[in-house]
Design an enzyme around this catalytic site. Structure first.
Site, PDB file in Angstrom:
ATOM      1  N   GLU A   1     -24.648 -18.440  56.967  1.00 43.86           N
ATOM      2  CA  GLU A   1     -26.026 -18.060  57.325  1.00 43.86           C
ATOM      3  C   GLU A   1     -26.936 -18.096  56.094  1.00 43.86           C
ATOM      4  O   GLU A   1     -27.765 -17.209  55.889  1.00 43.86           O
ATOM      5  CB  GLU A   1     -26.049 -16.651  57.944  1.00 43.86           C
ATOM      6  CG  GLU A   1     -25.120 -16.484  59.138  1.00 43.86           C
ATOM      7  CD  GLU A   1     -25.202 -15.113  59.802  1.00 43.86           C
ATOM      8  OE1 GLU A   1     -26.173 -14.371  59.553  1.00 43.86           O
ATOM      9  OE2 GLU A   1     -24.293 -14.790  60.578  1.00 43.86           O
TER      10      GLU A   1
ATOM     11  N   GLU B   1     -19.775  -8.955  61.196  1.00 45.42           N
ATOM     12  CA  GLU B   1     -20.176  -7.706  60.529  1.00 45.42           C
ATOM     13  C   GLU B   1     -19.370  -6.477  60.933  1.00 45.42           C
ATOM     14  O   GLU B   1     -19.931  -5.471  61.366  1.00 45.42           O
ATOM     15  CB  GLU B   1     -21.686  -7.483  60.732  1.00 45.42           C
ATOM     16  CG  GLU B   1     -22.501  -8.611  60.117  1.00 45.42           C
ATOM     17  CD  GLU B   1     -23.985  -8.607  60.506  1.00 45.42           C
ATOM     18  OE1 GLU B   1     -24.425  -7.649  61.156  1.00 45.42           O
ATOM     19  OE2 GLU B   1     -24.681  -9.581  60.171  1.00 45.42           O
TER      20      GLU B   1
ATOM     21  N   ASP C   1     -29.693 -18.238  53.446  1.00 46.35           N
ATOM     22  CA  ASP C   1     -31.130 -18.326  53.126  1.00 46.35           C
ATOM     23  C   ASP C   1     -31.381 -17.458  51.900  1.00 46.35           C
ATOM     24  O   ASP C   1     -30.583 -16.575  51.578  1.00 46.35           O
ATOM     25  CB  ASP C   1     -32.065 -17.966  54.300  1.00 46.35           C
ATOM     26  CG  ASP C   1     -31.753 -16.651  54.983  1.00 46.35           C
ATOM     27  OD1 ASP C   1     -31.190 -15.754  54.335  1.00 46.35           O
ATOM     28  OD2 ASP C   1     -32.097 -16.511  56.179  1.00 46.35           O
TER      29      ASP C   1
ATOM     30  N   ASN D   1     -17.213 -13.112  60.068  1.00 42.88           N
ATOM     31  CA  ASN D   1     -18.198 -13.225  58.987  1.00 42.88           C
ATOM     32  C   ASN D   1     -18.891 -11.897  58.721  1.00 42.88           C
ATOM     33  O   ASN D   1     -18.850 -10.969  59.538  1.00 42.88           O
ATOM     34  CB  ASN D   1     -19.180 -14.384  59.224  1.00 42.88           C
ATOM     35  CG  ASN D   1     -20.426 -14.032  60.011  1.00 42.88           C
ATOM     36  OD1 ASN D   1     -20.510 -13.017  60.682  1.00 42.88           O
ATOM     37  ND2 ASN D   1     -21.415 -14.907  59.948  1.00 42.88           N
TER      38      ASN D   1
ATOM     39  N   HIS E   1     -27.164 -14.224  52.955  1.00 38.69           N
ATOM     40  CA  HIS E   1     -28.596 -13.908  53.052  1.00 38.69           C
ATOM     41  C   HIS E   1     -28.992 -13.299  51.713  1.00 38.69           C
ATOM     42  O   HIS E   1     -28.864 -12.088  51.509  1.00 38.69           O
ATOM     43  CB  HIS E   1     -28.859 -12.921  54.194  1.00 38.69           C
ATOM     44  CG  HIS E   1     -28.605 -13.479  55.548  1.00 38.69           C
ATOM     45  ND1 HIS E   1     -29.350 -14.520  56.066  1.00 38.69           N
ATOM     46  CD2 HIS E   1     -27.695 -13.162  56.499  1.00 38.69           C
ATOM     47  CE1 HIS E   1     -28.908 -14.807  57.287  1.00 38.69           C
ATOM     48  NE2 HIS E   1     -27.905 -14.005  57.567  1.00 38.69           N
TER      49      HIS E   1
HETATM   50  O1  9MR Z   1     -31.448 -15.094  63.516  1.00 40.75           O
HETATM   51  C1  9MR Z   1     -31.219 -14.025  64.395  1.00 40.75           C
HETATM   52  C2  9MR Z   1     -32.553 -13.445  64.815  1.00 40.75           C
HETATM   53  O2  9MR Z   1     -33.291 -14.397  65.557  1.00 40.75           O
HETATM   54  C3  9MR Z   1     -32.330 -12.208  65.632  1.00 40.75           C
HETATM   55  O3  9MR Z   1     -33.567 -11.604  65.910  1.00 40.75           O
HETATM   56  C4  9MR Z   1     -31.445 -11.258  64.858  1.00 40.75           C
HETATM   57  C5  9MR Z   1     -31.181  -9.990  65.642  1.00 40.75           C
HETATM   58  O4  9MR Z   1     -30.423  -9.108  64.921  1.00 40.75           O
HETATM   59  O5  9MR Z   1     -30.221 -11.899  64.550  1.00 40.75           O
HETATM   60  C6  9MR Z   1     -30.412 -12.963  63.698  1.00 40.75           C
HETATM   61  O6  9MR Z   1     -29.195 -13.491  63.239  1.00 40.75           O
HETATM   62  C7  9MR Z   1     -28.313 -12.596  62.577  1.00 40.75           C
HETATM   63  C8  9MR Z   1     -26.912 -13.111  62.814  1.00 40.75           C
HETATM   64  O7  9MR Z   1     -26.674 -13.227  64.186  1.00 40.75           O
HETATM   65  C9  9MR Z   1     -25.869 -12.194  62.174  1.00 40.75           C
HETATM   66  N1  9MR Z   1     -26.158 -11.998  60.766  1.00 40.75           N
HETATM   67  C10 9MR Z   1     -27.504 -11.593  60.447  1.00 40.75           C
HETATM   68  C11 9MR Z   1     -28.513 -12.566  61.069  1.00 40.75           C
HETATM   69  C12 9MR Z   1     -29.931 -12.169  60.665  1.00 40.75           C
HETATM   70  O8  9MR Z   1     -30.283 -10.943  61.213  1.00 40.75           O
END
Ligand code: 9MR
Length: 393
Positions: free
Chosen positions: A313, A208, A315, A249, A285
């Site tokens: 990622e 990001e 969903d 990513n 997402h």
């Molecule tokens: O799935 C992750 C979640 O358990 C955490 O709380 C969160 C914190 O920001 O991060 C989530 O994963 C993220 C990923 O690392 C980067 N892209 C967005 C994902 C969803 O927030």
């Protein structure tokens, strides 16, 4: 006498009001109404946001919708990783997280390497988990996922080295010279990648870096180093493990637009400078009904740069409660995403951001939304599963 009758009536009204009717809501995150059900019905968890009073004896289906009707489930008995391999992809995989690994039913499904040929730690390789204090590295959480993958015969995707989020305060709140922060990024990336050298088949090294308008995100890395932090991290990772494929990513780069263009320009400038960059991760997402129409075209634009593409990622969330119509659209949407990857040779594989709603990140981040994964919170496969399977077939 009159006042006694009134009080008795008021108590009765309160008692009745304290119960939800048959088919009414009786619980879920954010629900402040009654949590008990009218006689003849039982409060049944549908998902984290919705529990419902189902008539006794009717709760044989593990998934139920807001209207009280049973939601459809998947019919395919296919194994998704096996299908992906047959279709020429490297893997179909899932994110996972350490706290979930005490759930034996969950682990049982996750560990089926014909269903999931790859797993990814959702949190335990991130900076806050691996270098909470400067120079003090903790590998135990990440190692648990590495060991699980190895034991299951699954590939391991690493996640991640440099991200603006989940940073320990010594990084996010630090004041550094450019030389100091460059050294900190080098040490962090080379230490974690070197620790797991040979274990990580591909790595989301940078996560990001851009704002939605395609400008650089303002964070400690960009503000101190400009865009050079990207090359610093990539070069450190490459030196630490020359076999790991290195990715950047982001979200909202899945369809054409300013942010996707910014990522394509970054890849071109890294390539022009001879900086190692092997792939781009499209997070995906998505929201039901809103998969970008330019997804495949945009993948082709990335592929034309000569990099790999991974869906990292995936969903597809919906506003709760789930309905049969939403499940049907979600099936279409999963099919669209997997079909796009299937149509673009450089798209190497797909990772869903955990396979079950039981452990999805969505409800805690987007109030009132959820049901984003192909398996529901009771591990029942949804129509979305059929959508994925059909796209590979
Ligand atoms: O799935 C992750 C979640 O358990 C955490 O709380 C969160 C914190 O920001 O991060 C989530 O994963 C993220 C990923 O690392 C980067 N892209 C967005 C994902 C969803 O927030």
């Amino acid at each position: 006498m009159l006042s006694f009758t009134f009080v008795a009536f008021a108590v009765l009204v309160r008692l009745v009001a304290a119960q939800s009717p048959v088919w009414g809501q009786c619980g879920g995150i954010g629900w402040s109404g009654p949590t008990s059900c009218a006689a003849g019905s039982t409060c049944t968890v549908s998902n984290a946001y919705y529990s419902q009073c189902l008539p006794n004896g009717s709760a044989t289906t593990t998934t139920s919708g807001g209207s009280g009707t049973a939601l459809p489930t998947a019919s395919s008995t296919a194994k998704l990783h096996s299908l992906a391999k047959t279709a020429g992809k490297l893997y179909f995989g899932s994110a996972t997280d350490n706290p979930e690994l005490t759930d034996t039913a969950y682990v049982g499904i996750l560990s089926d390497n014909t269903m999931f040929g790859q797993i990814t730690p959702g949190n335990s390789m991130k900076w806050d988990a691996t270098e909470p204090e400067q120079g003090t590295f903790t590998f135990s959480g990440g190692q648990q996922i590495v060991d699980l993958a190895r034991g299951n015969g699954q590939l391991l995707r690493g996640h991640n080295c440099v991200w603006y989020n989940q940073l320990p305060s010594w990084v996010s709140g630090g004041t550094f010279t450019a030389a100091e922060l460059t050294s900190i990024v080098q040490t962090h990336c080379s230490t974690i990648v070197g620790h797991w050298a040979g274990e990580i088949v591909n790595l989301t090294c940078i996560t990001e870096p851009f704002n939605d308008d395609g400008t650089w995100r303002s964070d400690v890395f960009y503000n101190t180093l400009g865009e050079s932090f990207v090359a610093t991290a990539l070069m450190a990772a490459r030196s630490a493990d020359p076999t790991t494929k290195l990715y950047i990513n982001d979200y909202n780069i899945e369809g054409s637009g300013a942010k996707a263009t910014a990522m394509q320009n970054l890849i071109k400038s890294l390539q022009a400078a001879g900086t190692p960059i092997d792939g781009v991760g499209l997070q995906c997402h998505f929201i039901v009904g809103e998969v970008p129409t330019t997804l495949q075209t945009n993948m082709e634009a990335f592929a034309a740069l000569g990099v790999e593409i991974a869906i990292t990622e995936l969903d597809i969330r919906m506003t709760l409660p789930a309905t049969a119509a939403l499940y049907d659209q979600q099936k279409t949407d999963y099919n669209t995403v997997v079909s796009a990857c299937q149509a673009v040779e450089s798209c190497i594989g797909i990772t869903i951001w955990d396979y079950t709603d039981k452990y999805s990140w969505v409800p805690s981040t987007f109030s009132g939304q959820g049901a984003a994964c192909p398996w529901d919170s009771n591990f029942v496969k949804k129509p979305a599963f059929d959508g994925i399977a059909a796209a590979f077939s």
